[in-house]
Scaffold this active site. Structure first.
Site, mmCIF file in Angstrom:
data_model
loop_
_atom_site.group_PDB
_atom_site.id
_atom_site.type_symbol
_atom_site.label_atom_id
_atom_site.label_comp_id
_atom_site.label_asym_id
_atom_site.label_seq_id
_atom_site.Cartn_x
_atom_site.Cartn_y
_atom_site.Cartn_z
ATOM 1 N N GLU A 35 0.820 -1.211 0.000
ATOM 2 C CA GLU A 35 0.000 0.000 0.000
ATOM 3 C C GLU A 35 0.862 1.273 0.000
ATOM 4 O O GLU A 35 1.704 1.468 0.881
ATOM 5 C CB GLU A 35 -0.915 -0.039 1.241
ATOM 6 C CG GLU A 35 -1.731 1.210 1.492
ATOM 7 C CD GLU A 35 -2.748 1.529 0.391
ATOM 8 O OE1 GLU A 35 -3.260 0.599 -0.240
ATOM 9 O OE2 GLU A 35 -3.009 2.730 0.156
ATOM 10 N N THR A 77 -5.812 1.505 -5.512
ATOM 11 C CA THR A 77 -5.310 0.146 -5.263
ATOM 12 C C THR A 77 -5.903 -0.864 -6.240
ATOM 13 O O THR A 77 -5.218 -1.794 -6.684
ATOM 14 C CB THR A 77 -5.621 -0.270 -3.804
ATOM 15 O OG1 THR A 77 -4.887 0.596 -2.941
ATOM 16 C CG2 THR A 77 -5.241 -1.703 -3.534
ATOM 17 N N HIS A 191 -1.491 2.691 4.860
ATOM 18 C CA HIS A 191 -2.533 3.487 4.183
ATOM 19 C C HIS A 191 -2.544 4.908 4.736
ATOM 20 O O HIS A 191 -2.307 5.122 5.923
ATOM 21 C CB HIS A 191 -3.909 2.826 4.367
ATOM 22 C CG HIS A 191 -4.938 3.336 3.397
ATOM 23 N ND1 HIS A 191 -5.590 4.539 3.565
ATOM 24 C CD2 HIS A 191 -5.380 2.828 2.222
ATOM 25 C CE1 HIS A 191 -6.407 4.729 2.538
ATOM 26 N NE2 HIS A 191 -6.291 3.703 1.702
ATOM 27 N N ASP A 250 1.806 -0.071 -4.804
ATOM 28 C CA ASP A 250 0.625 0.039 -5.667
ATOM 29 C C ASP A 250 0.452 1.426 -6.276
ATOM 30 O O ASP A 250 0.126 1.566 -7.449
ATOM 31 C CB ASP A 250 -0.655 -0.446 -4.949
ATOM 32 C CG ASP A 250 -1.041 0.361 -3.722
ATOM 33 O OD1 ASP A 250 -0.285 1.260 -3.319
ATOM 34 O OD2 ASP A 250 -2.124 0.082 -3.152
ATOM 35 N N HIS A 251 0.668 2.457 -5.466
ATOM 36 C CA HIS A 251 0.467 3.834 -5.971
ATOM 37 C C HIS A 251 1.159 4.790 -5.019
ATOM 38 O O HIS A 251 1.727 4.369 -4.002
ATOM 39 C CB HIS A 251 -1.025 4.154 -6.120
ATOM 40 C CG HIS A 251 -1.838 3.888 -4.876
ATOM 41 N ND1 HIS A 251 -1.680 4.606 -3.703
ATOM 42 C CD2 HIS A 251 -2.793 2.962 -4.598
ATOM 43 C CE1 HIS A 251 -2.515 4.160 -2.788
ATOM 44 N NE2 HIS A 251 -3.190 3.134 -3.294
HETATM 45 C C1 GP9 Z 1 -8.607 -1.272 0.891
HETATM 46 C C2 GP9 Z 1 -7.301 -0.958 0.296
HETATM 47 C C3 GP9 Z 1 -7.088 0.520 0.088
HETATM 48 O O1 GP9 Z 1 -9.042 -2.577 0.796
HETATM 49 O O2 GP9 Z 1 -6.918 -1.757 -0.724
HETATM 50 O O3 GP9 Z 1 -7.345 0.981 -1.158
HETATM 51 P P1 GP9 Z 1 -6.947 2.498 -1.593
HETATM 52 O O4 GP9 Z 1 -7.761 3.421 -0.703
HETATM 53 O O5 GP9 Z 1 -5.473 2.675 -1.336
HETATM 54 O O6 GP9 Z 1 -7.276 2.568 -3.027
#
Ligand code: GP9
Length: 408
Positions: A35, A77, A191, A250-251
């Site tokens: 994340e 994500t 996150h 992921d980002h």
């Molecule tokens: C939640 C997680 C977060 O299940 O994958 O997603 P995001 O807010 O980073 O797109």
């Protein structure tokens, strides 16, 4: 669109004669999608301590791509998952996971399932978030482990801390006792807004203490230690040497207060550096016995992940509809961003808001520091980027892979 894929499949077929093709046939695959994990923390220290000591060590034991770019858009994500698993571009608006979960795609789990792999996805959160339940069913995963399958014995942020998440994920794989396996594990502890429990804030971030960037560094340090523990666990379970481990971010972290980054780097950050900091995430491939380790500088992107995996496993992709190309191949390639920007490692194109290519900014990357150059140097690449995005959108919006398959 069909012609575009026919040409792509021809290029992918050519790569089957390259040296690494099929060298890891039949190996297990564990993917860590981390994340908001960006590349700029790799190799950096703060307060005299390495932020990512475990990943820094892993560089020497893996194929490491420092110029790997995320290509996500509004689907965040879920876009990263779609790009890396299904090798298609994200949509210009919304998330393909939500809008087109019933479409035909040729994603890694279904390809690998047809090759005898046990395929699972692990994420300790509600299964309905990003419409994962439906999309994962469509992607033909054998099982989706959600928050219901985890014991929350290390509460952090939205749910479970990554360290426990990894430990329980390995237990789940052991319990399944199936080989070979393909498992995607999606972390969550880092996150936004990155507030870790006090006891997990191990770094001395100095003047960044109490800022969102300071909190981000603490969170990435925690994720790094969880990855270190995962590697130890895989070794202890005898899984390390017969598993390919991939790790990528992921980002970006959505922190755009550049004063904070300037404090962190101790120097001003130019516009082009800002763009690249936001888009770069790390990508590691650890192969059994630390084989083929080295740093590969070429520009690659999330869309290339599944073709790269198929290259290592020796699985032909000419019957699949994957837009990426193996990162391990010598073939030239470019990384296309959803806003119409792109880079091929030689130039880097930042489009203007009106979308007119001649109004965009083209940077030359070949002489160390990126320098602005005439936009004509990026014109052909920008045109081709536009075409790639159009093909992807058309295919997704009209469920064309289903049509292509009918015509086969
Ligand atoms: C939640 C997680 C977060 O299940 O994958 O997603 P995001 O807010 O980073 O797109």
């Amino acid at each position: 669109s069909k012609a575009w894929f026919t040409e792509r499949q021809r290029l992918q077929k050519q790569m089957e004669s390259e040296p690494l093709f099929g060298q890891y046939k039949g190996k297990n695959v564990l993917i860590v999608q981390a994340e908001a994990f960006q590349e700029f923390v790799i190799g950096q220290s703060i307060g005299g301590e390495e932020i990512t000591p475990n990943l820094n060590k892993l560089i020497g034991q893996s194929i490491y791509f420092p110029n790997f770019y995320h290509q996500t858009a509004q689907g965040r994500t879920s876009d990263a998952d779609f790009l890396t698993s299904c090798s298609m571009h994200p949509l210009p608006t919304g998330s393909a996971f939500i809008r087109f979960a019933g479409n035909e795609f040729t994603c890694a789990p279904s390809i690998l399932k047809s090759q005898g792999y046990d395929t699972t996805v692990h994420h300790s959160y509600d299964g309905s978030f990003w419409n994962r339940n439906n999309m994962y069913h469509n992607m033909e995963y054998d099982q989706f482990y959600t928050i219901k399958d985890y014991t929350i014995d290390e509460p952090i942020g939205w749910s479970l801390g990554d360290e426990s998440f990894f430990r329980q994920t390995v237990e789940q794989l052991k319990e399944r006792d199936k080989s070979p396996f393909y498992a995607l594990s999606i972390t969550l502890s880092s996150h936004h807004p990155f507030k870790m429990p006090y006891s997990n804030q191990e770094l001395d971030v100095g003047t960044l203490q109490g800022t969102i960037l300071g909190d981000y560094l603490q969170a990435t340090h925690y994720v790094d230690s969880a990855v270190g523990a995962l590697i130890e666990d895989l070794k202890a379970e005898g899984m390390w040497e017969n598993t390919i481990l991939m790790f990528y971010g992921d980002h970006d972290n959505s922190v755009y207060d550049w004063k904070l980054y300037e404090k962190f780097f101790g120097q001003p950050v130019s516009d082009i550096d800002k763009d690249r900091i936001v888009r770069k995430v790390p990508f590691f491939i650890h192969l059994p016995n630390d084989e083929n380790a080295g740093v590969v500088e070429k520009a690659v992107g999330q869309i290339d992940t599944t073709p790269t995996l198929m290259h290592l496993l020796g699985i032909p992709t000419e019957k699949s509809y994957l837009m990426g190309l193996s990162m391990l191949s010598e073939a030239p390639k470019s990384v296309v961003f959803r806003n119409g920007g792109f880079t091929d490692g030689k130039v880097y194109f930042v489009p203007s808001s009106d979308g007119i290519i001649a109004n965009g900014t083209c940077y030359d990357l070949t002489n160390g520091d990126p320098a602005k150059t005439d936009s004509s140097a990026c014109a052909a690449g920008a045109e081709s980027a536009k075409q790639d995005l159009n093909v992807s959108d058309r295919v997704i919006e009209n469920d064309l892979i289903a049509t292509f398959k009918e015509e086969e």
